[in-house]
Write an enzyme that holds these catalytic residues in place. Structure first.
Site, PDB file in Angstrom:
ATOM      1  N   LYS A 191       5.556 -11.057 -18.657  1.00 16.97           N
ATOM      2  CA  LYS A 191       5.127  -9.700 -19.033  1.00 16.97           C
ATOM      3  C   LYS A 191       3.732  -9.764 -19.645  1.00 16.97           C
ATOM      4  CE  LYS A 191       7.283  -7.695 -17.318  1.00 16.97           C
ATOM      5  NZ  LYS A 191       8.474  -7.877 -16.550  1.00 16.97           N
TER       6      LYS A 191
ATOM      7  N   HIS B 262       8.176 -32.793 -25.142  1.00 14.93           N
ATOM      8  CA  HIS B 262       7.884 -33.666 -24.001  1.00 14.93           C
ATOM      9  C   HIS B 262       6.524 -33.366 -23.386  1.00 14.93           C
ATOM     10  CE1 HIS B 262      11.859 -35.385 -24.212  1.00 14.93           C
ATOM     11  NE2 HIS B 262      12.371 -34.157 -24.285  1.00 14.93           N
TER      12      HIS B 262
ATOM     13  N   GLU C 288       0.948 -10.667 -17.064  1.00 13.42           N
ATOM     14  CA  GLU C 288       0.738  -9.593 -16.089  1.00 13.42           C
ATOM     15  C   GLU C 288      -0.136  -8.462 -16.596  1.00 13.42           C
ATOM     16  OE1 GLU C 288       4.776  -8.237 -15.285  1.00 13.42           O
ATOM     17  OE2 GLU C 288       4.196  -7.935 -13.215  1.00 13.42           O
TER      18      GLU C 288
ATOM     19  N   TRP D 132      -3.734  -1.949  -1.420  1.00 12.02           N
ATOM     20  CA  TRP D 132      -3.687  -3.225  -2.138  1.00 12.02           C
ATOM     21  C   TRP D 132      -4.182  -4.249  -1.128  1.00 12.02           C
ATOM     22  CZ3 TRP D 132      -1.287  -8.050  -1.836  1.00 12.02           C
ATOM     23  CH2 TRP D 132      -1.276  -8.802  -3.020  1.00 12.02           C
TER      24      TRP D 132
ATOM     25  N   CYS E 148       0.856  -1.176   0.000  1.00 11.27           N
ATOM     26  CA  CYS E 148       0.000   0.000   0.000  1.00 11.27           C
ATOM     27  C   CYS E 148       0.899   1.236   0.000  1.00 11.27           C
ATOM     28  CB  CYS E 148      -0.882   0.018   1.237  1.00 11.27           C
ATOM     29  SG  CYS E 148      -1.789  -1.511   1.463  1.00 11.27           S
TER      30      CYS E 148
ATOM     31  N   ARG F  73       1.802   1.423  -5.918  1.00 14.27           N
ATOM     32  CA  ARG F  73       1.942   0.496  -4.795  1.00 14.27           C
ATOM     33  C   ARG F  73       0.646  -0.222  -4.464  1.00 14.27           C
ATOM     34  NH1 ARG F  73       6.567   1.012  -2.015  1.00 14.27           N
ATOM     35  NH2 ARG F  73       5.676  -0.099  -0.271  1.00 14.27           N
TER      36      ARG F  73
ATOM     37  N   ASN G 206       0.319  -0.009   6.291  1.00 17.38           N
ATOM     38  CA  ASN G 206       0.758  -0.891   5.220  1.00 17.38           C
ATOM     39  C   ASN G 206       1.424  -2.083   5.875  1.00 17.38           C
ATOM     40  OD1 ASN G 206       1.744  -2.043   2.884  1.00 17.38           O
ATOM     41  ND2 ASN G 206       3.479  -0.640   2.720  1.00 17.38           N
ATOM     42  N   GLY G 207       1.023  -3.289   5.480  1.00 18.51           N
ATOM     43  CA  GLY G 207       1.629  -4.485   6.069  1.00 18.51           C
ATOM     44  C   GLY G 207       0.549  -5.422   6.560  1.00 18.51           C
TER      45      GLY G 207
ATOM     46  N   GLU H 259      10.431 -14.550 -19.113  1.00 22.42           N
ATOM     47  CA  GLU H 259      10.165 -13.131 -18.866  1.00 22.42           C
ATOM     48  C   GLU H 259       9.118 -12.606 -19.854  1.00 22.42           C
ATOM     49  OE1 GLU H 259      10.533 -11.160 -16.602  1.00 22.42           O
ATOM     50  OE2 GLU H 259      10.545  -9.145 -17.399  1.00 22.42           O
TER      51      GLU H 259
ATOM     52  N   LYS I 146       3.209  -3.049  -7.148  1.00 21.95           N
ATOM     53  CA  LYS I 146       4.602  -2.965  -7.567  1.00 21.95           C
ATOM     54  C   LYS I 146       5.543  -3.687  -6.620  1.00 21.95           C
ATOM     55  CE  LYS I 146       7.976  -1.488 -10.060  1.00 21.95           C
ATOM     56  NZ  LYS I 146       8.193  -2.281 -11.287  1.00 21.95           N
TER      57      LYS I 146
HETATM   58  O1  M6R Z   1      11.078  -5.622  -6.258  1.00 21.97           O
HETATM   59  P1  M6R Z   1      11.446  -7.001  -6.671  1.00 21.97           P
HETATM   60  O2  M6R Z   1      12.406  -7.016  -7.829  1.00 21.97           O
HETATM   61  O3  M6R Z   1      11.957  -7.852  -5.551  1.00 21.97           O
HETATM   62  O4  M6R Z   1      10.103  -7.647  -7.174  1.00 21.97           O
HETATM   63  C1  M6R Z   1      10.028  -8.985  -7.558  1.00 21.97           C
HETATM   64  C2  M6R Z   1       8.759  -9.267  -8.315  1.00 21.97           C
HETATM   65  O5  M6R Z   1       7.638  -9.000  -7.521  1.00 21.97           O
HETATM   66  C3  M6R Z   1       8.657  -8.414  -9.598  1.00 21.97           C
HETATM   67  O6  M6R Z   1       9.769  -8.605 -10.411  1.00 21.97           O
HETATM   68  C4  M6R Z   1       7.382  -8.782 -10.391  1.00 21.97           C
HETATM   69  O7  M6R Z   1       7.465 -10.093 -10.863  1.00 21.97           O
HETATM   70  C5  M6R Z   1       7.185  -7.776 -11.519  1.00 21.97           C
HETATM   71  N1  M6R Z   1       5.884  -7.186 -11.421  1.00 21.97           N
HETATM   72  C6  M6R Z   1       7.283  -8.368 -12.863  1.00 21.97           C
HETATM   73  O8  M6R Z   1       7.061  -7.467 -13.888  1.00 21.97           O
END
Ligand code: M6R
Length: 613
Positions: A491, A510, A494, A74, A2, A27, A100-101, A487, A608
C-alpha cells in the site's frame, strides 16, 4: 487497463463520453480522447494527462453529434503522447477506433501495413485496427462485416469499438480477454469497459462473452459469437447505485472505500453466514457448487493471485492449513502460469481477484484447469471473465472499488476466505464445532469491530506527520501478519512512492536488519496470538539498532520501551486479526500519500485492473 466508452442514440454524445470516461479514469489516466460523428465528419480532442484536461479543451467549443467513442489510456505500446492517445483514425479518416488490450502479432501486422505504404501516426498497436478496417471496407464490406473478417487475424486481447464516417447510426465492438459491456437505454445504446461509465443513463446491462462481436444502433443490438452465430445474451439489472461508485463527500475514493469496510464486510459475511434457530452458524456459498464429498476429496489447495489479492491468499493459507488440515500453496499467478506445478484431480485451485479480469490470474487458472485441477474463485465483479472460467465462485460484496490501491476488496477477500476455511474444516471434520461456532459468532460481530478500528484514524494521522518523508520503511509481522506486513508495504509503495519492504519479523536478523538506523521507521504488528512474545523480542533487536518502531497493537496490550509510536486496534482472535490490522495499514499509506501531495486514487504508472501480461 484502458477505459472505453461508446454511445449511439438521441443525446449529444460528448457529455455522455466525458462523464463515462470520468467514471473509468481508474482504469488508466495517462491520456484520453473522444470523437463524435456529425454531418459525416469526425470531431474531437485528445489530451495527455487526466480527463479533467480533456474536459477543459471543450470549454469553448463542443463537437455535436449523437454518436461517439472515447478512451482513457494506460500506455503499453508507446509512451503517453498526443499521437498515441486514442481514438485512432484510418489513413483516409473514414474509420475511427478505440482499443483496450494488446495485439501480440502487431509486428507482423505493422509489417503488412508498411509494405502497403501505410504510414502509422502513432507507436501503438491499436492504430493498425483502423487501417485494416478501412481496407476491409474498401473491399466492399460494411463495418460489422469488416470487423468480423478482421478479428480472426488478431492475436492477443481486445475490447474495441469502431465507427465509420458513412455509417452514422452504428457502433461495432469486439471483446476478447478485455471487459466490455453493452448498456441498453430507450432508443440509445452504450458500450463501455465497466458499468460505472453508463450507470447514470441505464441499469440494463449485457456482459459480453469472450469472442463476441456487437453491432449496435440506437434501437437494436445484435451479438455474434466467435463462430459468427447471432446469439442472445442475458440482460442484467444493476442493483448498486452510481452514488456507490462516487466519492460520497470524501476527498478521495480510497478514503471512502476504507470507511465503507464495516458495511461491505457486513454485506459480504451475511451473504454467506446465517444463524439457525439454535444459534448455530450455517455457511452456504450458493455459487460454489462443490458438494461436500468433492470438498472432502481434495488433498491439496493451490491459491493463485496477484498483488493485494495474493496477500489475501497468503492469509487463507494459514487458515486453511490450520482448520482443514490441507497443504496450501499460495502462488503468484504470473509465476504459476509458467511453472510446472504438481496438479492432480484432487487439487483445488482458488483464484483470488477483485476485478475478475487480471490477465495473469486468468491464464494461471486456465492452465491449472487444463492440468486437471478443480478451479474456483473469489471475485468482486459479477459478469467478469475469471468466474466464467471456474466451476464455482464466491463473490465478495464490496461494491465497486475505484481507487487503484485495493482496500475493501482485500478485507472482504480475507473474510470470505476465512469463511471458506471454516466451512472446509467443518466438512472435512478437522475443525472442532465449538471453535467453528466461536469463530462464526466473531465474524458476525466483525463489521462492528472494524467500525471501532476506524477510530484509529487520528492516531495514524499523527504518526504519518512524523514519517511521511522517510526514505524507506519496513513492515514486520509473523504468522498471519506476515501477509499484513506485505500488504502494508505494498500500500505504501503504491501510493506514496516510498520504498518499503514487508518481512516476517523473525527473518530480520538474517539480513535486512543491516538496513536499520535512526531514520528507519519499522511498522510492527503486535496483536494477541501465538507469536506475540516472539515479535516483541524481534523488536528489541530493532531497538538496539536505533530503529524507530511504530507498533500496531491490540488495545490495552503492554509493550516494552522499544516502541516510539503506537496505533491501537481492538482485540480479536488471531484468525480474524489480519482483517482488523489491515485498516491502519491502509490509513497510514493514505495519510502519507496525502502529506506528500500525491493523488492516492491515481498513483503514477499504475492502473486498477491489469489486463496485460
Ligand atoms: O483485480 P485483482 O484483484 O486481480 O488485482 C490484482 C492486483 O493487480 C491488485 O491487487 C493490485 O496489487 C492492487 N493495486 C493493490 O492495491
Amino acid at each position: 487497463m484502458c477505459g472505453i466508452v461508446g454511445y449511439v442514440g438521441h443525446r449529444g454524445a460528448l457529455p455522455v463520453l466525458i462523464n463515462g470516461l470520468k467514471h473509468l479514469e481508474y482504469r488508466g489516466y495517462d491520456s484520453a480522447g473522444v470523437l463524435t460523428l456529425h454531418n459525416s465528419v469526425f470531431e474531437g480532442e485528445k489530451k495527455v494527462g487526466k480527463i479533467a484536461l480533456l474536459e477543459q479543451a471543450f470549454q469553448h467549443w463542443q463537437p455535436a453529434g449523437t454518436l461517439g467513442i472515447g478512451h482513457t489510456r494506460w500506455a503499453t505500446h508507446g509512451p503517453p503522447s498526443h499521437a498515441n492517445a486514442h481514438p485512432h483514425l484510418s489513413a483516409d479518416e473514414s474509420v475511427a477506433i478505440v482499443h483496450n488490450g494488446i495485439l501480440e502479432n502487431y509486428l507482423e501486422l505493422r509489417h503488412e501495413l508498411a509494405q502497403a505504404g501505410v504510414e502509422l501516426r502513432s507507436e501503438t498497436d491499436s492504430e493498425m485496427i483502423a487501417h485494416f478496417l478501412q481496407w476491409e471496407r474498401e473491399a466492399g464490406h460494411d463495418l460489422i462485416a469488416a470487423l468480423q473478417r478482421l478479428v480472426p487475424r488478431f492475436e492477443g486481447s481486445w475490447g474495441l469499438l469502431a465507427v465509420a464516417r458513412d455509417e452514422p447510426h452504428r457502433i461495432v465492438a469486439a471483446r476478447k480477454d478485455s471487459p466490455m459491456i453493452v448498456g441498453l437505454g430507450e432508443n440509445e445504446t452504450f458500450l463501455a469497459s465497466d458499468v460505472p461509465a453508463i450507470l447514470e443513463y441505464t441499469r440494463r446491462v449485457i456482459y459480453l462473452e469472450e469472442g463476441d462481436i456487437v453491432d449496435a444502433n440506437p434501437s437494436d443490438v445484435r451479438i455474434l459469437d466467435r463462430e459468427g452465430r447471432e446469439v442472445e445474451r442475458s440482460v442484467h439489472e444493476i442493483q448498486w447505485s452510481l452514488e456507490k461508485a462516487q466519492k460520497g463527500g470524501e476527498p478521495h475514493f480510497m478514503r471512502k472505500e476504507i470507511k465503507e469496510q464495516p458495511q461491505v464486510l457486513a454485506d459480504t459475511i451475511h451473504a454467506y453466514l446465517r444463524f439457525d434457530d439454535t444459534g448455530v452458524g450455517r455457511i452456504n456459498f450458493p455459487d460454489l457448487t462443490l458438494a461436500d464429498a468433492t470438498l472432502q476429496s481434495f488433498d491439496r489447495v493451490v491459491i493463485a493471485a496477484c498483488g493485494t489479492a495474493w496477500h489475501a491468499g497468503l492469509v487463507a493459507k494459514y487458515l486453511i492449513e490450520e482448520f482443514a488440515r490441507l497443504p496450501v500453496e499460495c502462488q503468484l499467478a504470473s509465476e504459476l502460469r509458467y511453472a510446472e506445478p504438481i496438479i492432480t484431480p484432487n487439487t483445488l485451485v482458488i483464484a483470488v481477484t477483485q476485478s475478475g479480469e487480471t490477465e495473469d490470474t486468468k491464464k494461471a487458472l486456465i492452465r491449472m484447469r487444463e492440468l486437471g485441477a478443480t478451479a474456483v474463485c473469489v471475485c468482486n465483479v459479477l459478469g467478469s471473465s475469471i468466474p466464467r472460467e471456474c466451476e464455482g465462485v464466491i463473490y465478495t460484496v464490496a461494491g465497486p472499488e475505484i481507487a487503484v490501491a485495493s482496500t475493501k476488496a482485500y478485507t472482504t477477500q480475507v473474510a470470505v476466505l476465512t469463511l471458506f476455511a471454516i466451512h472446509l474444516g467443518r466438512v472435512r471434520g478437522t475443525l472442532e464445532e465449538e471453535r467453528a461456532s466461536a469463530l462464526l459468532r466473531e465474524l458476525d460481530e466483525l463489521p462492528a469491530v472494524v467500525r471501532e478500528t476506524l477510530g484509529c484514524d487520528a492516531q495514524v494521522e499523527e504518526v504519518a506527520k512524523y514519517c511521511s518523508f522517510a526514505p524507506n520503511f519496513m513492515y514486520l509481522g509473523r504468522h498471519v501478519h506476515f501477509p499484513t506486513a506485505l500488504e502494508g508495504a505494498l500500500k505504501l509503495k503504491e501510493i506514496t512512492y516510498i520504498h518499503a519492504e514487508g518481512y516476517p519479523a523473525g527473518e530480520m536478523k538474517h539480513g535486512p536488519i543491516a538496513l536499520v538506523d535512526n531514520t528507519f521507521p519499522v511498522v510492527a504488528m503486535l496483536t494477541k496470538g501465538r507469536v506475540l512474545s516472539k515479535v516483541m523480542s524481534n523488536l528489541k533487536e530493532i531497538e538496539a539498532r536505533n530503529g524507530i518502531i511504530i507498533a500496531v497493537k491490540t488495545k490495552g496490550l503492554e509493550v516494552n520501551g522499544a516502541v516510539q509510536y503506537t496505533i491501537e486496534i481492538p482485540e480479536t482472535s488471531e484468525a480474524l486479526s489480519p482483517i482488523v490490522a489491515a485498516i491502519p495499514m491502509q490509513l497510514l499509506a493514505y495519510h502519507v500519500s496525502v502529506n506528500r501531495q500525491i493523488d492516492p486514487d491515481k498513483p503514477r504508472n499504475l492502473a486498477k485492473s491489469v489486463t496485460v501480461e
